[in-house]
Structure formats: structure tokens, C-alpha cells
Design a protein around this motif. Structure first.
Motif, short mmCIF file in Angstrom:
data_model
loop_
_atom_site.label_atom_id
_atom_site.label_comp_id
_atom_site.label_asym_id
_atom_site.label_seq_id
_atom_site.Cartn_x
_atom_site.Cartn_y
_atom_site.Cartn_z
N SER A 218 5.25 4.72 13.41
CA SER A 218 4.42 5.46 14.36
C SER A 218 3.28 4.62 14.93
O SER A 218 2.51 5.10 15.77
N ASP A 219 3.20 3.36 14.52
CA ASP A 219 2.11 2.49 14.98
C ASP A 219 2.54 1.76 16.25
O ASP A 219 3.50 0.98 16.24
N MET A 220 1.81 1.98 17.32
CA MET A 220 2.14 1.39 18.60
C MET A 220 1.39 0.07 18.86
O MET A 220 1.65 -0.61 19.85
N ARG A 221 0.47 -0.29 17.99
CA ARG A 221 -0.31 -1.51 18.21
C ARG A 221 0.54 -2.77 18.01
O ARG A 221 1.40 -2.82 17.12
N THR A 222 0.32 -3.75 18.85
CA THR A 222 1.01 -5.05 18.71
C THR A 222 0.00 -6.19 18.84
O THR A 222 0.37 -7.31 19.23
N ASP A 223 -1.26 -5.91 18.47
CA ASP A 223 -2.29 -6.93 18.65
C ASP A 223 -3.20 -7.08 17.43
O ASP A 223 -4.36 -7.49 17.55
N TYR A 224 -2.69 -6.74 16.25
CA TYR A 224 -3.52 -6.91 15.05
C TYR A 224 -3.85 -8.39 14.86
O TYR A 224 -2.97 -9.26 14.90
N ALA A 225 -5.13 -8.66 14.63
CA ALA A 225 -5.57 -10.04 14.43
C ALA A 225 -5.52 -10.46 12.96
O ALA A 225 -5.41 -11.65 12.66
N SER A 226 -5.61 -9.50 12.06
CA SER A 226 -5.56 -9.80 10.63
C SER A 226 -4.86 -8.66 9.90
O SER A 226 -5.23 -7.49 10.06
N ALA A 227 -3.86 -8.99 9.14
CA ALA A 227 -3.08 -8.00 8.40
C ALA A 227 -2.91 -8.46 6.96
O ALA A 227 -2.69 -9.66 6.70
N TYR A 228 -3.03 -7.53 6.03
CA TYR A 228 -2.92 -7.83 4.60
C TYR A 228 -1.78 -7.02 4.00
O TYR A 228 -1.76 -5.79 4.13
N ASP A 229 -0.86 -7.70 3.35
CA ASP A 229 0.22 -6.98 2.69
C ASP A 229 -0.05 -6.90 1.19
O ASP A 229 -0.21 -7.92 0.52
N VAL A 230 -0.12 -5.67 0.67
CA VAL A 230 -0.25 -5.47 -0.77
C VAL A 230 0.89 -4.60 -1.28
O VAL A 230 0.81 -4.02 -2.36
N SER A 231 1.96 -4.52 -0.51
CA SER A 231 3.10 -3.69 -0.89
C SER A 231 4.03 -4.40 -1.86
O SER A 231 4.78 -3.75 -2.60
N GLY A 232 4.02 -5.73 -1.85
CA GLY A 232 4.94 -6.49 -2.69
C GLY A 232 6.36 -6.54 -2.16
O GLY A 232 7.28 -7.02 -2.82
N SER A 233 6.56 -6.06 -0.92
CA SER A 233 7.89 -6.04 -0.31
C SER A 233 8.01 -7.18 0.70
O SER A 233 7.28 -7.21 1.70
N ALA A 253 -1.26 -10.58 -0.22
CA ALA A 253 -2.19 -10.31 -1.31
C ALA A 253 -1.52 -9.58 -2.48
O ALA A 253 -2.20 -9.23 -3.44
N GLY A 254 -0.21 -9.37 -2.38
CA GLY A 254 0.52 -8.76 -3.49
C GLY A 254 1.20 -9.84 -4.32
O GLY A 254 0.85 -11.02 -4.25
N PHE A 255 2.20 -9.43 -5.11
CA PHE A 255 2.99 -10.38 -5.90
C PHE A 255 4.44 -10.08 -5.66
O PHE A 255 4.84 -8.92 -5.67
N TYR A 256 5.25 -11.10 -5.44
CA TYR A 256 6.63 -10.92 -4.98
C TYR A 256 7.62 -11.50 -5.99
O TYR A 256 7.48 -12.65 -6.41
N SER A 257 8.62 -10.70 -6.34
CA SER A 257 9.67 -11.19 -7.23
C SER A 257 10.74 -11.94 -6.45
O SER A 257 11.39 -12.85 -6.98
N ASP A 258 10.93 -11.56 -5.17
CA ASP A 258 11.90 -12.24 -4.31
C ASP A 258 11.20 -13.30 -3.47
O ASP A 258 9.98 -13.25 -3.26
N ARG A 259 11.97 -14.24 -2.97
CA ARG A 259 11.42 -15.30 -2.14
C ARG A 259 10.99 -14.73 -0.79
O ARG A 259 11.81 -14.19 -0.04
N PRO A 260 9.70 -14.84 -0.45
CA PRO A 260 9.27 -14.33 0.86
C PRO A 260 9.92 -15.11 1.99
O PRO A 260 10.08 -16.33 1.93
N SER A 261 10.33 -14.39 3.04
CA SER A 261 10.95 -15.03 4.19
C SER A 261 10.68 -14.18 5.42
O SER A 261 10.33 -13.01 5.33
N PHE A 262 10.85 -14.79 6.58
CA PHE A 262 10.65 -14.08 7.84
C PHE A 262 11.40 -14.80 8.94
O PHE A 262 11.73 -15.99 8.82
N ALA A 263 11.68 -14.06 10.02
CA ALA A 263 12.34 -14.65 11.19
C ALA A 263 11.34 -15.56 11.91
O ALA A 263 10.24 -15.11 12.27
#
Length: 340
Positions: A218-233, A253-263
Motif C-alpha cells: 500500500s506504500d506509493m512512495r519511491t523516494d525514501y532516502a534511508s531505510a532500515y530492515d529489521v525483519s531478518g528477511s 539492522a537485523g540478522f540473516y540466516s540466508d545469504r542476503p542478495s538483491f537484483a
């Protein structure tokens, strides 16, 4: 086992600390949560190491269950970690009372926070705080004062959130509305920054806060300047990038059991910077204590469940499986009543 909700009482629960007990012999054994392997845990009596000159003997009143690293230890999904072996005693969120000390005898009868320790002869301490009694170096303990509250188990998570904010610009977006996400948002506001937007996919975890909590779609913003992930996903990183602006910073800022990756293409086009927030420092603890003392930071409504150590197996199932459970706490005070 029926877990009693602490929503109505846990946050206001306080314990008057006993008179100094320096003339009392330190018990050489303690009841402790012991992980034997994948989803195998029980309460065992373990032998404590002999306290050194600079050590404290601490009767633990409460210990928190971590839904991050402790969940990975419980499920055997923790990546290779220094000192990791089974059987082990988990926990880095213990609050208790100093019952004996040598160099720091003035701490006897005071409340302390213990972020884990290595004090058991028959089990590894990873992180070693979920037990009825601990032997811990004074330098690893945080002096709280004359009274202890169950909400003080959240001190390490709050310090972790405070440390994360120092890694980059204050968060405009936080992903995950568990305890760490809520503390990160509250500290952001307490420090005088603009209230962030928080993404949460589970409607039961939205809560009532002084900032918007919305579903990512539901988030329409595409201009976040700083984002923090604490979901661990790790799968959420691509979603964050898609909502980030040019030159944005994303803090893991979370902890990940799987190797983080992104496109790569989307991150390339936005020239995104990835940063990692790790462990808190003593300065972070001091800052959090100061914010609480002035009333700028509240731990209210974050400890939601508590149980007796005898019911630890069911408690861990609830902590890791019930989205309504933000923070599960084990109450060790009955162990001391039985022992004395």
C-alpha cells in the motif's frame, strides 16, 4: 501450559531488591535453559564456574527470549558463529540482583542487566543469560539501580536500535514491526527526528503508535532516502530498493540466516548504498538509559508474555510462532524462593 499475558501488568511490575547478601555463600549450581539441538530444549541444573575477583554473582529475575539470533540457535539455522556448539545456554537479556561480589561489593543488592555470559561448566554460553543464577564480570554488567522491572530485559534491543541509527541518516522507512522495529521507531522520534513509516505484513502486529504502520503493497512512495530492515528477511531488500530514491542508504539492522542478495540493476540505477549495523556499545546503553530517565523513551506495551521456566518449551513455541507475542520473558524468581 497457559501463558499469562503480561500486557496488563508486566510493564509496571517492579521488584524491591533485597538487603546486601555478601555474607551468603554463592550457590555453585543454577537452573538454566539448555538447547540440546534442533528445537530440543529443557531446564537443567548446571554447575557454575568459580567467581573471580572482578565477578558478580547475580540472581536472575527475568530473562527475555530473542526472536532473532535465539530463534536461529533454537532451530539450528544459525550460520557458523564463534563458540557455537551444543548443548548451549541461550539468552542475552537477563535482569537480576547482585548477591555477591568482591571488588564491586558496593553493587551487592543492586539491580543489573546482563547481556549474556560464559559461566557454565557443562554447556556453552551462547549467549548464556537464560538461567536462575549467573557469574558475570562486572564490566559486562549494566548497573540499573535499586529496583528492577521486567521491561528492563529490553535494554540490549534498545541499545541495538540506538546503535543502528548512528550508522546512517535517521530512518524514513523501517521494515518490520516487532520489538526491535518499534524501539527503532520510538528512539528515532525520541531523538527529535521525523516519525518514520513502518512496513508490517502481519495485521496483528500493526498496533497503535505515533507513526504510520502500513503494508508494503500500500506504500506509493519511491523516494525514501534511508531505510532500515529489521525483519531478518533477505527477500525484502528488493522491495526496499524499489521504494528508494537516488543515492538512498539501506541499513541491514537485523540478522540473516540466508545469504542476503538483491537484483543489481535497480540498485545500480538508484546508486544505493548498503550498510550493516552490528552490536551496540556501552555508549548506546548510556544513551538509552538517559532517554528513559527523561521520559523520552518508553518500553511500554512491548513485553507481552511471561511464563515460568518449567514451561520454557511451550514458551519458546509461542515466542517464535505467535505473531501476537512481541517479547516473551521467563520469570526465574520462583527458583530463588525454592532454593532459599
Amino acid at each position: 501450559m497457559e501463558l499469562e499475558s503480561a500486557l496488563a501488568s508486566a510493564e509496571t511490575q517492579k521488584t524491591a531488591l533485597p538487603e546486601p547478601l555478601s555474607d551468603k555463600a554463592v550457590s555453585s549450581r543454577a537452573d538454566a535453559v539448555v538447547f540440546q539441538g534442533e528445537k530440543q530444549l529443557d531446564i537443567q541444573q548446571l554447575t557454575l564456574i568459580e567467581p573471580g575477583t572482578d565477578d558478580l554473582a547475580v540472581d536472575v529475575h527475568w530473562s527475555g527470549v530473542s526472536t532473532g539470533t535465539e530463534r536461529l540457535l533454537w532451530s539450528s539455522d544459525m550460520p557458523p558463529f564463534p563458540g557455537l556448539s551444543y548443548p548451549l545456554v541461550p539468552g542475552y537479556e537477563a535482569v537480576g540482583v547482585v548477591t555477591d561480589a568482591q571488588t564491586h561489593s558496593d553493587w551487592i543488592g543492586k539491580a543489573v542487566f546482563v547481556p549474556g555470559c560464559h559461566c557454565f561448566k557443562e554447556a556453552t554460553g551462547v549467549f548464556g543469560g537464560s538461567a536462575s543464577k549467573l557469574i558475570v564480570p562486572a564490566e559486562r554488567s549494566v548497573l540499573l539501580g535499586d529496583t528492577a522491572g521486567v521491561e528492563d530485559v529490553l535494554l540490549a534491543l534498545a541499545a541495538t536500535a540506538h546503535h543502528a541509527i548512528k550508522v546512517a541518516e535517521p530512518p524514513e522507512l523501517i521494515v518490520g514491526h516487532g520489538v526491535l522495529g518499534r524501539l527503532l521507531a520510538r528512539i528515532t522520534i525520541a531523538l527529535g527526528h521525523t516519525p518514520p513509516t513502518v512496513w508490517e505484513i502481519n495485521p496483528e502486529r500493526k498496533g497503535r503508535e505515533d507513526y504510520p504502520v502500513i503494508a508494503p503493497q500500500s506504500d506509493m512512495r519511491t523516494d525514501y532516502a534511508s531505510a532500515y530492515d529489521v525483519s531478518g528477511s533477505v527477500g525484502v531488500i528488493d522491495d526496499i530498493i524499489a521504494h528508494s530514491g537516488k543515492g538512498a542508504t539501506i541499513v541491514l539492522a537485523g540478522f540473516y540466516s540466508d545469504r542476503p542478495s538483491f537484483a543489481f540493476p535497480a540498485a545500480f540505477m538508484r546508486e544505493v548504498t548498503l550498510k550493516i549495523a552490528a552490536e551496540w556499545t556501552p555508549d548506546d546503553v548510556s544513551a538509552v538509559l538517559a532517554l528513559r530517565k527523561t521520559g523520552q523513551l518508553s518500553f511500554d506495551n512491548l513485553v507481552t508474555h511471561s511464563c515460568q521456566p518449567a514451561d520454557a518449551a511451550s514458551a519458546y513455541d509461542t515466542a517464535f510462532g505467535d505473531p501476537r507475542c512481541l517479547k516473551m520473558v521467563l520469570d526465574w524468581r520462583g527458583s530463588h524462593d525454592n532454593a532459599h
